[in-house]
Design a protein around this motif. Structure first.
Motif, PDB file in Angstrom:
ATOM      1  N   VAL A  56     -13.059  -2.873   2.434  1.00  0.00           N
ATOM      2  CA  VAL A  56     -12.843  -2.012   3.213  1.00  0.00           C
ATOM      3  C   VAL A  56     -13.001  -1.883   4.874  1.00  0.00           C
ATOM      4  O   VAL A  56     -12.189  -1.685   5.430  1.00  0.00           O
ATOM      5  CB  VAL A  56     -13.601   0.044   3.334  1.00  0.00           C
ATOM      6  CG1 VAL A  56     -13.246   1.222   4.559  1.00  0.00           C
ATOM      7  CG2 VAL A  56     -13.225   0.139   2.486  1.00  0.00           C
ATOM      8  N   LEU A  57     -13.953  -2.372   5.647  1.00  0.00           N
ATOM      9  CA  LEU A  57     -14.050  -2.876   6.294  1.00  0.00           C
ATOM     10  C   LEU A  57     -13.096  -4.052   7.083  1.00  0.00           C
ATOM     11  O   LEU A  57     -12.422  -4.162   7.770  1.00  0.00           O
ATOM     12  CB  LEU A  57     -15.400  -3.228   6.990  1.00  0.00           C
ATOM     13  CG  LEU A  57     -16.318  -1.330   7.315  1.00  0.00           C
ATOM     14  CD1 LEU A  57     -18.317  -2.286   7.216  1.00  0.00           C
ATOM     15  CD2 LEU A  57     -16.672  -0.922   8.004  1.00  0.00           C
ATOM     16  N   ASP A  58     -13.305  -5.244   6.293  1.00  0.00           N
ATOM     17  CA  ASP A  58     -12.590  -6.322   6.510  1.00  0.00           C
ATOM     18  C   ASP A  58     -11.317  -5.835   6.574  1.00  0.00           C
ATOM     19  O   ASP A  58     -10.296  -5.899   7.314  1.00  0.00           O
ATOM     20  CB  ASP A  58     -12.602  -7.252   5.304  1.00  0.00           C
ATOM     21  CG  ASP A  58     -14.063  -7.558   4.834  1.00  0.00           C
ATOM     22  OD1 ASP A  58     -14.473  -7.628   6.766  1.00  0.00           O
ATOM     23  OD2 ASP A  58     -14.741  -8.104   4.525  1.00  0.00           O
ATOM     24  N   GLY A  59     -10.659  -4.994   5.328  1.00  0.00           N
ATOM     25  CA  GLY A  59      -9.274  -4.210   5.155  1.00  0.00           C
ATOM     26  C   GLY A  59      -8.497  -3.464   6.699  1.00  0.00           C
ATOM     27  O   GLY A  59      -7.213  -4.040   6.881  1.00  0.00           O
ATOM     28  N   THR A  60      -9.469  -2.806   7.338  1.00  0.00           N
ATOM     29  CA  THR A  60      -9.152  -1.978   8.563  1.00  0.00           C
ATOM     30  C   THR A  60      -9.063  -2.492   9.548  1.00  0.00           C
ATOM     31  O   THR A  60      -7.986  -3.130  10.619  1.00  0.00           O
ATOM     32  CB  THR A  60     -10.543  -0.972   8.775  1.00  0.00           C
ATOM     33  OG1 THR A  60     -10.900  -0.453   7.981  1.00  0.00           O
ATOM     34  CG2 THR A  60     -10.210  -0.613  10.031  1.00  0.00           C
ATOM     35  N   SER A  65      -6.300  -6.124  13.494  1.00  0.00           N
ATOM     36  CA  SER A  65      -5.520  -7.109  14.558  1.00  0.00           C
ATOM     37  C   SER A  65      -4.394  -7.435  14.046  1.00  0.00           C
ATOM     38  O   SER A  65      -4.411  -8.695  15.198  1.00  0.00           O
ATOM     39  CB  SER A  65      -7.082  -8.126  14.248  1.00  0.00           C
ATOM     40  OG  SER A  65      -7.209  -8.465  13.095  1.00  0.00           O
ATOM     41  N   ARG A  66      -4.098  -7.755  12.629  1.00  0.00           N
ATOM     42  CA  ARG A  66      -3.197  -8.142  12.303  1.00  0.00           C
ATOM     43  C   ARG A  66      -1.798  -7.697  11.964  1.00  0.00           C
ATOM     44  O   ARG A  66      -0.568  -7.445  12.978  1.00  0.00           O
ATOM     45  CB  ARG A  66      -3.830  -9.779  11.573  1.00  0.00           C
ATOM     46  CG  ARG A  66      -4.862 -10.496  11.985  1.00  0.00           C
ATOM     47  CD  ARG A  66      -5.061 -11.465  11.052  1.00  0.00           C
ATOM     48  NE  ARG A  66      -4.784 -11.162   9.824  1.00  0.00           N
ATOM     49  CZ  ARG A  66      -6.966 -10.958   9.033  1.00  0.00           C
ATOM     50  NH1 ARG A  66      -7.497 -10.980  10.492  1.00  0.00           N
ATOM     51  NH2 ARG A  66      -5.970 -10.443   8.300  1.00  0.00           N
ATOM     52  N   LEU A 131       7.131 -11.622  20.757  1.00  0.00           N
ATOM     53  CA  LEU A 131       7.421 -13.245  19.120  1.00  0.00           C
ATOM     54  C   LEU A 131       6.311 -13.800  19.846  1.00  0.00           C
ATOM     55  O   LEU A 131       6.075 -14.385  18.691  1.00  0.00           O
ATOM     56  CB  LEU A 131       8.456 -13.261  19.678  1.00  0.00           C
ATOM     57  CG  LEU A 131       9.900 -12.804  18.919  1.00  0.00           C
ATOM     58  CD1 LEU A 131      11.221 -13.283  19.066  1.00  0.00           C
ATOM     59  CD2 LEU A 131       9.288 -12.200  17.286  1.00  0.00           C
ATOM     60  N   SER A 132       6.149 -14.151  21.474  1.00  0.00           N
ATOM     61  CA  SER A 132       5.010 -14.639  21.060  1.00  0.00           C
ATOM     62  C   SER A 132       3.777 -14.667  21.420  1.00  0.00           C
ATOM     63  O   SER A 132       2.914 -14.904  20.569  1.00  0.00           O
ATOM     64  CB  SER A 132       4.932 -15.387  22.500  1.00  0.00           C
ATOM     65  OG  SER A 132       6.389 -15.748  23.070  1.00  0.00           O
ATOM     66  N   ARG A 133       3.487 -13.767  21.420  1.00  0.00           N
ATOM     67  CA  ARG A 133       2.015 -12.579  20.703  1.00  0.00           C
ATOM     68  C   ARG A 133       1.684 -12.342  18.852  1.00  0.00           C
ATOM     69  O   ARG A 133       1.087 -12.778  18.776  1.00  0.00           O
ATOM     70  CB  ARG A 133       2.011 -10.977  21.215  1.00  0.00           C
ATOM     71  CG  ARG A 133       1.204 -11.091  22.802  1.00  0.00           C
ATOM     72  CD  ARG A 133       1.253  -9.768  22.934  1.00  0.00           C
ATOM     73  NE  ARG A 133       2.506  -8.708  22.865  1.00  0.00           N
ATOM     74  CZ  ARG A 133       3.354  -8.111  23.926  1.00  0.00           C
ATOM     75  NH1 ARG A 133       3.499  -8.629  25.417  1.00  0.00           N
ATOM     76  NH2 ARG A 133       4.181  -7.027  23.938  1.00  0.00           N
ATOM     77  N   ILE A 134       3.339 -12.467  18.467  1.00  0.00           N
ATOM     78  CA  ILE A 134       2.638 -12.065  16.596  1.00  0.00           C
ATOM     79  C   ILE A 134       2.750 -13.814  16.751  1.00  0.00           C
ATOM     80  O   ILE A 134       2.157 -13.467  15.403  1.00  0.00           O
ATOM     81  CB  ILE A 134       4.289 -11.870  16.452  1.00  0.00           C
ATOM     82  CG1 ILE A 134       4.524 -10.567  16.702  1.00  0.00           C
ATOM     83  CG2 ILE A 134       4.435 -11.373  15.094  1.00  0.00           C
ATOM     84  CD1 ILE A 134       5.658  -9.676  17.091  1.00  0.00           C
ATOM     85  N   HIS A 202       2.828  -6.912   3.326  1.00  0.00           N
ATOM     86  CA  HIS A 202       0.918  -7.493   3.278  1.00  0.00           C
ATOM     87  C   HIS A 202       0.342  -6.375   4.118  1.00  0.00           C
ATOM     88  O   HIS A 202      -0.375  -6.456   3.806  1.00  0.00           O
ATOM     89  CB  HIS A 202       1.159  -8.434   4.546  1.00  0.00           C
ATOM     90  CG  HIS A 202       2.327 -10.028   4.435  1.00  0.00           C
ATOM     91  ND1 HIS A 202       1.789 -10.866   4.826  1.00  0.00           N
ATOM     92  CD2 HIS A 202       2.681 -10.844   2.434  1.00  0.00           C
ATOM     93  CE1 HIS A 202       2.237 -12.233   4.574  1.00  0.00           C
ATOM     94  NE2 HIS A 202       2.698 -11.532   3.067  1.00  0.00           N
ATOM     95  N   ALA A 203       1.377  -5.702   5.401  1.00  0.00           N
ATOM     96  CA  ALA A 203      -0.149  -4.402   5.180  1.00  0.00           C
ATOM     97  C   ALA A 203      -0.316  -3.287   4.236  1.00  0.00           C
ATOM     98  O   ALA A 203      -2.096  -3.230   4.385  1.00  0.00           O
ATOM     99  CB  ALA A 203       1.128  -3.789   6.374  1.00  0.00           C
ATOM    100  N   GLU A 204       0.591  -3.242   3.274  1.00  0.00           N
ATOM    101  CA  GLU A 204       0.350  -2.886   2.089  1.00  0.00           C
ATOM    102  C   GLU A 204      -0.243  -2.477   1.565  1.00  0.00           C
ATOM    103  O   GLU A 204      -1.571  -2.763   1.153  1.00  0.00           O
ATOM    104  CB  GLU A 204       2.030  -1.872   1.997  1.00  0.00           C
ATOM    105  CG  GLU A 204       2.611  -1.156   2.458  1.00  0.00           C
ATOM    106  CD  GLU A 204       3.470  -0.784   2.091  1.00  0.00           C
ATOM    107  OE1 GLU A 204       3.970  -1.655   1.690  1.00  0.00           O
ATOM    108  OE2 GLU A 204       4.613  -0.034   2.482  1.00  0.00           O
TER     109      GLU A 204
END
Length: 364
Positions: A56-60, A65-66, A131-134, A202-204
């Motif tokens: 759960v912590l890693d998923g959060t 962050s990404r 886009l640079s930040r992404i 990916h997020a889902e």
């Protein structure tokens, strides 16, 4: 009659039933069996609990962050490039009008060459920076998108700056920019939409608790329940057969087992709810960015609708950041779970080990 009923009732109590159940076994063997079961249940329960909490912590952390940043950035970049074109096109329309057709607001817009097109330049810069930040938050290749954005920016700048006094060339460059923006499958907006769809999946996938994770929680809770019952049984055997009062080691282990079965579960499922809420907000960001300007040609866009959509995306992004930023309490619960798990594994072994050594250590 009353005495007989009382005796019959006492013979049906859980303690009496459990005493008869354990009567065929010797006390030493019972304590050794309890010790073994306690060690196994503690190892399985605590390990499954720690792994489930860590997931759960890693998923959060991954979503915060990404994944969320990438989805927000792609949605913001889509709105920025569309608004840049609409601002440039609107500026072109105003410059194309004669002095008699302009109102006071148009005159103010066109005062001074340095102030021309400031909004569309800001939007192009925002898209480029986004886009640079992404780039370091996704494993997708943004090279083609960055190349299209550079060509798109160049066409708009040529149409609004270099060819300001040449209407035909200016219109040609703006049409070229629109083609780079909307060309089916290979245009800038379709590519951004595809990247955003992939990133949203990916997020889902990262945020969703799958059947393996749920199975880990069930295993942890069942093992902790078995641990608690075995502790109660060990306390009963020590009191019933050994004449010992309540053993502090086992009592503390029982209290910690109950806490481990309740506190991490409630905390991590609360964190999972926040994670699901963040994914819902990301879906809303995606919907808002598409509704602001959609359709095959993207000709029906309006600057006001795009500006409102950008504001909504910004506000939702802030909500997501606030929702996922406070991980201190969940980290503390995880650290507490680790410490409590170690104690739960050690205390029963110490308590029963000392009793076996004290009562049966010298016996063959």
């Amino acid at each position: 009659m009353t005495t007989g009923r009382a005796a019959s009732w006492r013979s049906c109590t859980p303690a009496a039933l459990w005493r008869r159940r354990l009567s065929p076994f010797r006390t030493r063997r019972l304590l050794q069996a309890h010790l073994l079961v306690l060690a196994v249940c503690a190892a399985v329960g605590v390990s499954a609990l720690l792994v489930s909490c860590r997931q759960v912590l890693d998923g959060t952390e991954a979503v915060a962050s990404r994944e969320a940043s990438a989805v927000q950035g792609l949605a913001a970049a889509r709105l920025a490039v569309l608004r840049a074109y609409e601002e440039a096109d609107d500026l072109d329309d105003r410059e194309a009008r004669g002095p008699d057709d302009r109102d006071d607001r148009d005159d103010l817009t066109l005062v001074g060459v340095a102030g021309l097109g400031e909004t569309y330049r800001v939007q192009l810069s925002a898209a480029d920076q986004g886009l640079s930040r992404i780039a370091d938050r996704t494993d997708q290749d943004l090279g083609t998108v960055n190349g299209l954005l550079a060509s798109y920016s160049n066409s708009i700048n040529l149409g609004t700056a270099m060819y300001r006094d040449r209407p035909l060339m200016r219109q040609q460059k703006l049409e070229e920019a629109h083609s780079l923006l909307t060309r089916p499958d290979v245009g800038l907006v379709p590519r951004l939409d595809e990247l955003r769809r992939i990133q949203m999946r990916h997020a889902e996938a990262t945020a969703t608790m799958g059947w393996l994770q749920r199975g880990g929680w069930w295993l942890a809770e069942l093992a902790l329940a078995a641990l608690a019952l075995t502790l109660l049984s060990a306390l009963f055997v020590l009191r019933d057969r050994c004449g010992r009062d309540w053993t502090p080691y086992l009592l503390v282990a029982f209290a910690l087992t109950v806490l481990l079965a309740v506190v991490p579960l409630l905390t991590m499922f609360s964190a999972q709810d926040d994670l699901d809420g963040a994914v819902g907000d990301l879906q809303q960001i995606t919907l808002v960015s598409r509704q602001a300007c959609d359709g095959p040609s993207l000709r029906s866009c309006s600057i006001d609708a795009l500006a409102e959509a950008q504001q909504t995306v910004t506000e939702k992004s802030e909500d997501i950041r606030r929702q996922l930023a406070d991980e201190t309490w969940t980290d503390r619960v995880y650290q507490g779970t680790l410490t409590g798990g170690l104690l739960v594994a050690v205390l029963p072994v110490v308590g029963l080990g000392l009793r076996l050594d004290s009562d049966y250590g010298r016996r063959p």
